[in-house]
Design a protein around this motif. Structure first.
Motif, mmCIF file in Angstrom:
data_model
loop_
_atom_site.group_PDB
_atom_site.id
_atom_site.type_symbol
_atom_site.label_atom_id
_atom_site.label_comp_id
_atom_site.label_asym_id
_atom_site.label_seq_id
_atom_site.Cartn_x
_atom_site.Cartn_y
_atom_site.Cartn_z
ATOM 1 N N SER A 231 0.828 -1.208 0.000
ATOM 2 C CA SER A 231 0.000 0.000 0.000
ATOM 3 C C SER A 231 0.861 1.257 0.000
ATOM 4 C CB SER A 231 -0.929 -0.013 1.219
ATOM 5 O OG SER A 231 -1.756 1.126 1.235
ATOM 6 N N SER A 232 1.950 1.243 0.748
ATOM 7 C CA SER A 232 2.835 2.405 0.814
ATOM 8 C C SER A 232 3.477 2.690 -0.540
ATOM 9 C CB SER A 232 3.912 2.161 1.872
ATOM 10 O OG SER A 232 4.827 3.231 1.923
ATOM 11 N N PHE A 233 3.911 1.643 -1.236
ATOM 12 C CA PHE A 233 4.520 1.847 -2.551
ATOM 13 C C PHE A 233 3.480 2.342 -3.554
ATOM 14 C CE2 PHE A 233 6.263 -0.012 -6.633
ATOM 15 C CZ PHE A 233 7.208 0.986 -6.808
ATOM 16 N N MET A 234 2.254 1.856 -3.447
ATOM 17 C CA MET A 234 1.188 2.349 -4.319
ATOM 18 C C MET A 234 0.948 3.841 -4.094
ATOM 19 S SD MET A 234 -1.464 -0.875 -4.106
ATOM 20 C CE MET A 234 -2.789 -0.012 -4.968
ATOM 21 N N GLU A 235 1.027 4.279 -2.842
ATOM 22 C CA GLU A 235 0.880 5.707 -2.547
ATOM 23 C C GLU A 235 2.001 6.512 -3.205
ATOM 24 O OE1 GLU A 235 -1.434 7.361 -1.030
ATOM 25 O OE2 GLU A 235 -2.622 5.865 0.047
ATOM 26 N N LEU A 236 3.223 5.988 -3.158
ATOM 27 C CA LEU A 236 4.342 6.673 -3.801
ATOM 28 C C LEU A 236 4.126 6.770 -5.306
ATOM 29 C CD1 LEU A 236 7.168 7.902 -3.940
ATOM 30 C CD2 LEU A 236 8.116 5.569 -3.901
ATOM 31 N N LEU A 237 3.627 5.702 -5.912
ATOM 32 C CA LEU A 237 3.367 5.723 -7.354
ATOM 33 C C LEU A 237 2.325 6.780 -7.701
ATOM 34 C CD1 LEU A 237 3.334 1.873 -8.058
ATOM 35 C CD2 LEU A 237 5.112 3.504 -8.722
ATOM 36 N N LEU A 238 1.298 6.920 -6.855
ATOM 37 C CA LEU A 238 0.303 7.970 -7.089
ATOM 38 C C LEU A 238 0.928 9.353 -6.953
ATOM 39 C CD1 LEU A 238 -3.025 6.808 -5.397
ATOM 40 C CD2 LEU A 238 -2.462 6.918 -7.823
ATOM 41 N N ALA A 260 4.638 4.466 -13.669
ATOM 42 C CA ALA A 260 4.013 4.598 -12.351
ATOM 43 C C ALA A 260 2.535 4.222 -12.415
ATOM 44 C CB ALA A 260 4.184 6.020 -11.834
ATOM 45 N N ILE A 261 1.859 4.638 -13.475
ATOM 46 C CA ILE A 261 0.439 4.278 -13.634
ATOM 47 C C ILE A 261 0.292 2.767 -13.822
ATOM 48 C CG2 ILE A 261 -1.618 4.561 -15.067
ATOM 49 C CD1 ILE A 261 -0.565 7.352 -15.821
ATOM 50 N N GLN A 262 1.102 2.205 -14.714
ATOM 51 C CA GLN A 262 1.017 0.770 -15.000
ATOM 52 C C GLN A 262 1.277 -0.069 -13.757
ATOM 53 O OE1 GLN A 262 4.022 0.687 -18.006
ATOM 54 N NE2 GLN A 262 2.634 1.172 -19.692
ATOM 55 N N GLU A 263 2.287 0.296 -12.992
ATOM 56 C CA GLU A 263 2.637 -0.515 -11.834
ATOM 57 C C GLU A 263 1.650 -0.322 -10.685
ATOM 58 O OE1 GLU A 263 4.674 -2.741 -12.467
ATOM 59 O OE2 GLU A 263 5.472 -1.865 -14.303
ATOM 60 N N TRP A 264 1.064 0.864 -10.573
ATOM 61 C CA TRP A 264 -0.009 1.038 -9.577
ATOM 62 C C TRP A 264 -1.165 0.101 -9.921
ATOM 63 C CZ3 TRP A 264 -5.131 1.808 -9.226
ATOM 64 C CH2 TRP A 264 -5.655 2.122 -7.960
ATOM 65 N N ALA A 265 -1.544 0.079 -11.179
ATOM 66 C CA ALA A 265 -2.649 -0.785 -11.599
ATOM 67 C C ALA A 265 -2.328 -2.249 -11.305
ATOM 68 C CB ALA A 265 -2.933 -0.581 -13.083
ATOM 69 N N PHE A 266 -1.091 -2.653 -11.586
ATOM 70 C CA PHE A 266 -0.670 -4.037 -11.341
ATOM 71 C C PHE A 266 -0.793 -4.389 -9.858
ATOM 72 C CE2 PHE A 266 3.190 -6.866 -10.622
ATOM 73 C CZ PHE A 266 2.571 -8.022 -11.066
ATOM 74 N N LEU A 267 -0.271 -3.544 -8.991
ATOM 75 C CA LEU A 267 -0.303 -3.834 -7.556
ATOM 76 C C LEU A 267 -1.708 -3.707 -6.980
ATOM 77 C CD1 LEU A 267 2.985 -2.054 -6.426
ATOM 78 C CD2 LEU A 267 2.600 -4.512 -6.720
ATOM 79 N N SER A 268 -2.557 -2.901 -7.607
ATOM 80 C CA SER A 268 -3.928 -2.748 -7.100
ATOM 81 C C SER A 268 -4.720 -4.043 -7.207
ATOM 82 C CB SER A 268 -4.651 -1.632 -7.859
ATOM 83 O OG SER A 268 -5.049 -2.050 -9.157
ATOM 84 N N THR A 269 -4.289 -4.939 -8.094
ATOM 85 C CA THR A 269 -4.984 -6.222 -8.221
ATOM 86 C C THR A 269 -4.624 -7.171 -7.083
ATOM 87 O OG1 THR A 269 -3.250 -7.301 -9.556
ATOM 88 C CG2 THR A 269 -4.889 -5.978 -10.735
ATOM 89 N N LEU A 270 -3.628 -6.799 -6.281
ATOM 90 C CA LEU A 270 -3.167 -7.651 -5.192
ATOM 91 C C LEU A 270 -3.828 -7.304 -3.866
ATOM 92 C CD1 LEU A 270 -1.034 -9.921 -4.661
ATOM 93 C CD2 LEU A 270 0.594 -8.105 -4.088
ATOM 94 N N VAL A 271 -4.262 -6.064 -3.705
ATOM 95 C CA VAL A 271 -4.783 -5.592 -2.425
ATOM 96 C C VAL A 271 -6.307 -5.546 -2.451
ATOM 97 C CG1 VAL A 271 -2.717 -4.231 -1.991
ATOM 98 C CG2 VAL A 271 -4.665 -3.163 -3.138
ATOM 99 N N PHE A 278 -8.256 4.448 -4.136
ATOM 100 C CA PHE A 278 -8.745 4.222 -5.492
ATOM 101 C C PHE A 278 -9.442 5.472 -6.036
ATOM 102 C CE2 PHE A 278 -8.701 -0.518 -6.552
ATOM 103 C CZ PHE A 278 -7.680 -0.788 -5.658
ATOM 104 N N SER A 279 -10.137 6.212 -5.181
ATOM 105 C CA SER A 279 -10.765 7.461 -5.614
ATOM 106 C C SER A 279 -9.706 8.483 -6.005
ATOM 107 C CB SER A 279 -11.647 8.026 -4.491
ATOM 108 O OG SER A 279 -12.701 7.142 -4.154
ATOM 109 N N LEU A 306 -9.793 -0.515 -15.001
ATOM 110 C CA LEU A 306 -9.556 -1.468 -13.918
ATOM 111 C C LEU A 306 -10.230 -1.011 -12.621
ATOM 112 C CD1 LEU A 306 -8.000 -3.993 -12.840
ATOM 113 C CD2 LEU A 306 -6.133 -2.427 -12.278
ATOM 114 N N ILE A 307 -10.160 0.285 -12.320
ATOM 115 C CA ILE A 307 -10.785 0.804 -11.107
ATOM 116 C C ILE A 307 -12.297 0.640 -11.180
ATOM 117 C CG2 ILE A 307 -11.214 2.897 -9.768
ATOM 118 C CD1 ILE A 307 -8.374 3.802 -10.517
#
Length: 524
Positions: A231-238, A260-271, A278-279, A306-307
């Motif tokens: 979650s922390s890394f996803m925040e950094l990507l945002l 950064a967008i692509q990898e956020w999307a990838f990790l969002s499928t894990l959490v 997400f908003s 994806l969202i």
């Protein structure tokens, strides 16, 4: 929003537009606002919303330091498709596949001469190592300790910095090593986290920063990072996306922002879905649809789809789904798995920009895109139409054909296949493309034998995740399974198209990762 432009300021407007289009860098609404403040008041590039007060320095278009160097050897500038950038080619180097060959390969990397030779020799050896372990899994089953021994060598390579000749390739090699070894305890993630983040912030080369973002995402997913770390890394990507790259001092670098967008999307499928994050992502990606870089626009559009999809989950016995008469009529043409009645709307995101997102996507489907290579324009526009369809029917997934079978009148349905899967969910598309970006041609070998990759790319309806149950390998559908239904699929050429060919025009080099070209579309 219209702008009144004085005649004497038109030359400034044209100059800014030329700079933006010729640079190949991302230019979102917020970046446009910076251009306004840095050049002309009331410039047509300005955004009504402006940028955060005092949040960023002037665009690198006008202030790039001379120390920032071009991409590493073997690459080209810009957001180049990774398959071309690091392609496995039998003409340039071989892929080892025997015990003796791997023994020799490991020995060559550990030899002192590895550091004494020229950098191109090191690059060739690292590429050979990366592609060899990517294309082999079973033969490496008893060599995991040796693979761990390679990690300090690769880490030493990336200490050269993001502009180091070997850095880009060493980062990919590290990511593949973690995927092959597999780790559910987080040991590998903790070992690699800090060196990779340092490389992400090294401003010497955008190519190296992009590679660091991708490698960091891979080790987060496959290296056993805990939920808080993900979650922390996803925040950094945002943060990177919202600041147009400035968060890692890569201001307006399209390749870094798109990654950064692509990898956020990838990790969002894990959490599990975090409505607030997400908003926030929905707003950030919506803003990037106005970028001048097609790679950023495509990444943002797919992440938005994806969202929207993540707002719906498979209906259980206790869920009530309201279906209108119009929805019932529409669902009658659709296989039950993909009907609205079988999906519960479980998450509601803040989305003040829904109308703006739809309108921008409609504009993108009609825009000539003359700075994109002609053979990619149609694919890119089709992807935008896919996303528009996803906003109205999030439960159907990507590349869904509403063309009807002659006899039954049912929709043809899904027409995209990758890695032995029918791509009927956006999370499948995002996961497959992201994993393939790292493994490249080795994705098939890993999907066949590697449990971690098998689990990530499982052909089911809800994304498997180690965080959703006690199993390390996911099994998201243990308590309910839906049949994966694939009707007879037509060929692209058999389907009508309402799109007219664009006229030929001069094109800039803008390499995109168009997923339909990466997957195999088959008649079933």
């Amino acid at each position: 929003m219209s702008h009144n432009i004085n005649p004497e300021k038109k030359s400034g407007k044209n100059q800014l537009r030329r700079q933006a289009l010729e640079s190949g860098k991302t230019l979102s609404r917020k970046a446009k606002a910076r251009l306004e403040s840095a050049s002309i008041a009331s410039s047509p590039f300005a955004s009504p919303g402006g940028s955060r007060a005092g949040s960023r320095a002037p665009s690198r278009n006008n202030s790039a330091p001379p120390s920032r160097v071009p991409s590493n050897a073997g690459s080209t500038d810009g957001d180049e498709a990774d398959e071309d950038n690091l392609e496995v080619s039998s003409n340039s180097f071989s892929v080892d596949s025997t015990d003796a060959a791997f023994t020799q390969l490991f020995s060559s990397l550990e030899d002192r001469d590895f550091w004494k030779g020229d950098s191109q020799h090191r690059v060739a050896l690292i590429r050979r190592y990366a592609n060899s372990i990517a294309n082999s899994y079973s033969i490496l089953d008893d060599k995991h300790d040796k693979l761990r021994d390679m990690m300090p060598i690769l880490l030493r390579c990336i200490k050269e910095g993001s502009a180091g000749t070997c850095t880009e390739y060493a980062l990919r090699a590290l990511a593949i090593t973690v995927i092959v070894i597999g780790d559910y305890d987080g040991e590998l993630f903790m070992e690699l986290k800090d060196p990779l983040q340092i490389c992400m912030y090294d401003t010497a080369s955008a190519v190296g920063q992009k590679a660091a973002v991708q490698a960091m995402s891979a080790i987060t997913f496959f290296g056993g990072a805990d939920y808080q770390e993900v979650s922390s890394f996803m925040e950094l990507l945002l943060d990177i996306v919202e600041s147009d790259g400035e968060q890692v001092e890569a201001l307006d670098e399209a390749s870094v922002v798109a990654s950064a967008i692509q990898e956020w999307a990838f990790l969002s499928t894990l959490v599990t879905v975090d409505v607030n994050q997400f908003s926030r992502a929905l707003e950030a990606f919506g803003a990037q649809l106005e970028s001048n870089a097609p790679s950023v626009i495509q990444a943002g559009a797919e992440a938005i789809a994806l969202i929207y999809e993540s707002a719906y989950t498979l209906k259980t016995s206790g869920d009530e789904v309201e279906v209108s008469a119009q929805d019932e009529e529409e669902d009658s043409k659709v296989h039950p798995t993909y009907r609205k009645a079988n999906w519960a709307h479980t998450h509601t995101f803040r989305n003040d920009n829904d109308y703006a997102i739809r309108e921008q996507l409609k504009i993108l489907t009609k825009t000539p895109l003359r700075h994109v290579k002609k053979d990619l324009r149609k694919d890119l526009k089709n992807r935008f139409r896919d996303v528009l369809h996803a906003l109205d029917y999030p439960w159907r997934g990507p590349h869904y054909s509403t063309a009807m079978e002659a006899e039954s009148g049912d929709h043809y349905g899904h027409r995209m296949y990758m890695g032995g899967m029918v791509i009927d969910r956006w999370w499948k598309l995002i996961r497959y493309v992201t994993v393939r970006r790292t493994l490249q041609h080795g994705v098939e070998a890993q999907a066949a034998d590697n449990p971690a990759v098998q689990d990530a790319l499982r052909n089911c309806l809800e994304a498997p995740s180690r965080f959703r149950n006690v199993s390390h390998t996911g099994h998201a559908l243990l308590d309910r399974e839906y049949e994966e239904h694939v009707p007879q699929q037509p060929n692209y050429d058999d389907l009508p198209s309402d799109e007219d060919e664009d006229e030929e025009s001069p094109e800039e080099d803008e390499d995109l990762e168009l997923h339909g070209r990466m997957g195999k579309l088959r008649v079933r």
